[in-house]
Structure formats: C-alpha cells, structure tokens
Design a protein around this motif. Structure first.
Motif, PDB file in Angstrom:
ATOM      1  N   PRO A  94      -7.787   3.915  -2.141  1.00 34.47           N
ATOM      2  CA  PRO A  94      -8.537   4.807  -3.033  1.00 34.47           C
ATOM      3  C   PRO A  94      -8.618   6.230  -2.493  1.00 34.47           C
ATOM      4  N   LYS A  95      -8.683   7.180  -3.403  1.00 36.70           N
ATOM      5  CA  LYS A  95      -8.879   8.593  -3.066  1.00 36.70           C
ATOM      6  C   LYS A  95      -7.796   9.108  -2.112  1.00 36.70           C
ATOM      7  N   ASN A  96      -6.547   8.735  -2.404  1.00 27.23           N
ATOM      8  CA  ASN A  96      -5.394   9.220  -1.639  1.00 27.23           C
ATOM      9  C   ASN A  96      -5.423   8.824  -0.163  1.00 27.23           C
ATOM     10  N   SER A  97      -6.083   7.720   0.139  1.00 25.91           N
ATOM     11  CA  SER A  97      -6.137   7.253   1.523  1.00 25.91           C
ATOM     12  C   SER A  97      -4.917   6.385   1.828  1.00 25.91           C
ATOM     13  N   ILE A  98      -4.712   6.144   3.113  1.00 27.41           N
ATOM     14  CA  ILE A  98      -3.649   5.249   3.565  1.00 27.41           C
ATOM     15  C   ILE A  98      -4.270   4.219   4.494  1.00 27.41           C
ATOM     16  N   LYS A  99      -3.912   2.954   4.282  1.00 33.31           N
ATOM     17  CA  LYS A  99      -4.479   1.868   5.078  1.00 33.31           C
ATOM     18  C   LYS A  99      -3.367   1.025   5.682  1.00 33.31           C
ATOM     19  N   ILE A 100      -3.564   0.646   6.936  1.00 32.57           N
ATOM     20  CA  ILE A 100      -2.670  -0.295   7.603  1.00 32.57           C
ATOM     21  C   ILE A 100      -3.462  -1.576   7.834  1.00 32.57           C
ATOM     22  N   PHE A 101      -3.021  -2.654   7.212  1.00 35.45           N
ATOM     23  CA  PHE A 101      -3.668  -3.951   7.401  1.00 35.45           C
ATOM     24  C   PHE A 101      -2.869  -4.741   8.429  1.00 35.45           C
ATOM     25  N   LEU A 102      -3.530  -5.116   9.519  1.00 37.36           N
ATOM     26  CA  LEU A 102      -2.868  -5.808  10.620  1.00 37.36           C
ATOM     27  C   LEU A 102      -3.334  -7.254  10.700  1.00 37.36           C
ATOM     28  N   ASN A 103      -2.387  -8.155  10.837  1.00 42.18           N
ATOM     29  CA  ASN A 103      -2.673  -9.582  10.892  1.00 42.18           C
ATOM     30  C   ASN A 103      -2.905  -9.986  12.350  1.00 42.18           C
ATOM     31  N   PRO A 161       1.855  16.288  10.356  1.00 44.56           N
ATOM     32  CA  PRO A 161       0.791  15.377  10.784  1.00 44.56           C
ATOM     33  C   PRO A 161       0.769  14.191   9.813  1.00 44.56           C
ATOM     34  N   LEU A 162       0.323  13.053  10.279  1.00 45.17           N
ATOM     35  CA  LEU A 162       0.297  11.877   9.417  1.00 45.17           C
ATOM     36  C   LEU A 162      -0.994  11.767   8.608  1.00 45.17           C
ATOM     37  N   GLY A 163      -1.947  12.650   8.864  1.00 48.73           N
ATOM     38  CA  GLY A 163      -3.183  12.598   8.094  1.00 48.73           C
ATOM     39  C   GLY A 163      -4.104  11.493   8.563  1.00 48.73           C
ATOM     40  N   SER A 164      -5.133  11.216   7.777  1.00 53.62           N
ATOM     41  CA  SER A 164      -6.117  10.194   8.119  1.00 53.62           C
ATOM     42  C   SER A 164      -5.600   8.812   7.728  1.00 53.62           C
ATOM     43  N   VAL A 165      -5.731   7.875   8.644  1.00 58.31           N
ATOM     44  CA  VAL A 165      -5.257   6.512   8.424  1.00 58.31           C
ATOM     45  C   VAL A 165      -6.351   5.541   8.845  1.00 58.31           C
ATOM     46  N   VAL A 216      -6.860  -0.640  -6.642  1.00 58.13           N
ATOM     47  CA  VAL A 216      -7.912   0.366  -6.851  1.00 58.13           C
ATOM     48  C   VAL A 216      -7.293   1.760  -6.871  1.00 58.13           C
ATOM     49  N   ALA A 217      -6.333   2.007  -5.981  1.00 59.06           N
ATOM     50  CA  ALA A 217      -5.646   3.310  -5.982  1.00 59.06           C
ATOM     51  C   ALA A 217      -4.903   3.538  -7.286  1.00 59.06           C
ATOM     52  N   ALA A 218      -4.393   2.457  -7.880  1.00 57.94           N
ATOM     53  CA  ALA A 218      -3.636   2.560  -9.126  1.00 57.94           C
ATOM     54  C   ALA A 218      -4.531   2.548 -10.368  1.00 57.94           C
ATOM     55  N   GLY A 219      -5.844   2.389 -10.176  1.00 55.27           N
ATOM     56  CA  GLY A 219      -6.764   2.377 -11.304  1.00 55.27           C
ATOM     57  C   GLY A 219      -6.758   1.074 -12.088  1.00 55.27           C
ATOM     58  N   ILE A 220      -6.362  -0.015 -11.449  1.00 57.63           N
ATOM     59  CA  ILE A 220      -6.317  -1.326 -12.110  1.00 57.63           C
ATOM     60  C   ILE A 220      -7.687  -1.997 -11.981  1.00 57.63           C
ATOM     61  N   LYS A 221      -8.147  -2.608 -13.043  1.00 59.63           N
ATOM     62  CA  LYS A 221      -9.482  -3.201 -13.079  1.00 59.63           C
ATOM     63  C   LYS A 221      -9.569  -4.455 -12.207  1.00 59.63           C
ATOM     64  N   TYR A 222     -10.784  -4.690 -11.726  1.00 60.54           N
ATOM     65  CA  TYR A 222     -11.053  -5.827 -10.847  1.00 60.54           C
ATOM     66  C   TYR A 222     -10.635  -7.155 -11.467  1.00 60.54           C
ATOM     67  N   ASP A 223     -10.949  -7.348 -12.732  1.00 57.31           N
ATOM     68  CA  ASP A 223     -10.619  -8.615 -13.392  1.00 57.31           C
ATOM     69  C   ASP A 223      -9.120  -8.883 -13.411  1.00 57.31           C
ATOM     70  N   VAL A 224      -8.331  -7.833 -13.299  1.00 57.24           N
ATOM     71  CA  VAL A 224      -6.874  -7.987 -13.311  1.00 57.24           C
ATOM     72  C   VAL A 224      -6.344  -8.331 -11.920  1.00 57.24           C
ATOM     73  N   GLN A 260       6.383   7.673   5.451  1.00 58.55           N
ATOM     74  CA  GLN A 260       7.058   7.492   4.162  1.00 58.55           C
ATOM     75  C   GLN A 260       6.094   7.691   2.994  1.00 58.55           C
ATOM     76  N   LEU A 261       4.865   7.204   3.153  1.00 57.53           N
ATOM     77  CA  LEU A 261       3.875   7.355   2.079  1.00 57.53           C
ATOM     78  C   LEU A 261       3.410   8.801   1.928  1.00 57.53           C
ATOM     79  N   CYS A 262       3.587   9.595   2.982  1.00 55.56           N
ATOM     80  CA  CYS A 262       3.215  11.012   2.909  1.00 55.56           C
ATOM     81  C   CYS A 262       4.274  11.848   2.191  1.00 55.56           C
ATOM     82  N   ARG A 263       5.433  11.245   1.943  1.00 56.83           N
ATOM     83  CA  ARG A 263       6.503  11.970   1.275  1.00 56.83           C
ATOM     84  C   ARG A 263       6.336  11.927  -0.239  1.00 56.83           C
ATOM     85  N   LYS A 264       6.985  12.848  -0.901  1.00 57.13           N
ATOM     86  CA  LYS A 264       6.942  12.906  -2.352  1.00 57.13           C
ATOM     87  C   LYS A 264       7.446  11.598  -2.958  1.00 57.13           C
ATOM     88  N   GLY A 265       6.662  11.017  -3.842  1.00 56.89           N
ATOM     89  CA  GLY A 265       7.062   9.791  -4.526  1.00 56.89           C
ATOM     90  C   GLY A 265       6.667   8.515  -3.818  1.00 56.89           C
TER      91      GLY A 265
END
Length: 213
Positions: A103-112, A48-52, A72-80, A137-142
């Motif tokens: 964030p929180k192991n989510s996956i997002k698709i941004f559509l233009n 299954p592809l999980g929640s998207v 945000v997923a990588a823990g990088i600060k807003y100012d950066v 691909q994002l659901c795979r290891k690494g």
C-alpha cells in the motif's frame, strides 16, 4: 529496527509476523539486510532503493501476506483477495523470500524463516541480495504495474487476454533471470574479495614474524 545510509534515503524496517518466528533468523536478517542493500546499490550504481519493509514470517502465512500486500496496492477488495493465492507463492514451502509492492507505493520483502532455518541461515545473505535486486526492479518504470496486472488477472478482477498473459509471465521470468544473474555476480564478487583479504592477511603474517626476528 531502522537503518539509515548517509546521504541516501534508504530505510529498512524489519518485523516478525506470526507466532514462534525464529528470533535467530530474524537477528541474522537484521544484521545482513543493510549489507545486502548496499551491495545491490553499488552493483547497479544508479539509485537509492528507498524504504523497504522486511517481514519475517512462516510458510503457512507467506501466501496470505503476499496476496494481501499486492491486492491492497492494486485496490482489490478484501472479499476478493482473502482466499486467493498468487502464482508468486504457489509453493510457499520452497520459497526463501518474495518481494512485492504494498500500500501507498511501499515495497515489502516477505522472508520465510522456516525455509531459511532449514539451511541453518546459510542462505540469508544470498536471499537478501536477490530480494534487493527485486526491489531495484520494482523501482523501475513499469515494475509495480506488472504486479498489479498479475493480481487483477489472477484474482479475476481484470482478466487479461491469452496474449497479454503470456507477455506478462514472460516479463516475470525475465526479471527472475536477471535477479539470479545479478545475485551470482554480486555474491561472486563478495567471495573473491573475501579470499583476497584472507590471502593478504596470510602474506602479512610471515612479514610480521620476520620483522620481530
């Protein structure tokens, strides 16, 4: 807007981000997304592809939303990250969709929506199939680790060596090639099935006419 597939935890959430985002394109995406998800699951036949979350937005918001999601997923600060653009969206006007971690192991698709609208919605189906392959691909290891490493490197919080950067970008290019190939295979199968159904329907018309004579 949520869709559920029986016996599998596949959930799609769709929202618009930005003023005057096309309602027509959003409706097309809402209708096509569950189909694209199912096609990709059937193609790979392994998970299954999980929640998207699908975010329908505009060209001028795309880069910022993608940078925010990955940072945000990588823990990088807003100012950066607030004024940074990732190489994933260097040319936002040419982009149909970008699939990233959130964030929180989510996956997002941004559509233009603007890019899709210029093609009168004809690319909605292939775009969503391609994006769902990227979800796989994002659901795979690494998979998430590569995007986190990219964000840290390009935002300057953890700069990689030249060798490591070369290896990372090579992995991204390989993923793009795989997604393109898989999308062509999936869409090709859809077209062939459609033509087969049309041919079958045409064969049944004379048979039905003969039966009435």
């Amino acid at each position: 807007m949520q869709f559920h597939k029986k016996k599998q935890q596949n959930q799609l959430t769709i929202r618009r981000s930005g003023l005057f985002v096309s309602k027509k394109i959003t409706a097309d995406i809402e209708a096509a997304a569950p189909i694209a998800q199912r096609l990709v699951i059937d193609h790979f036949g392994r998970r299954p592809l999980g929640s998207v979350e699908l975010v329908v937005t505009k060209t001028n918001k795309l880069s910022g939303l993608v940078a925010q999601s990955v940072a945000v997923a990588a823990g990088i600060k807003y100012d950066v990250w607030r004024n940074k653009v990732l190489s994933l969206t260097e040319r936002p006007g040419d982009i149909y969709a970008v699939t990233v971690i959130g964030p929180k192991n989510s996956i997002k698709i941004f559509l233009n929506a603007q890019r899709l609208r210029r093609r009168k919605g004809q690319e909605v189906g292939p775009t969503l199939v391609y994006a769902m392959v990227e979800v796989d691909q994002l659901c795979r290891k690494g998979g998430p680790d590569r995007q986190i490493a990219l964000a840290h490197h390009e935002m300057g919080t953890h700069v990689l060596s030249k060798a490591a950067v070369k290896k990372l970008y090579k992995q991204f290019h390989a993923a793009e090639d795989e997604a393109e190939k898989a999308t062509q295979q999936i869409m090709g199968k859809v077209v062939r099935n459609h033509r087969r159904q049309e041919a079958e329907a045409q064969r049944q018309v004379p048979a039905a006419a003969a039966g009435r004579s």
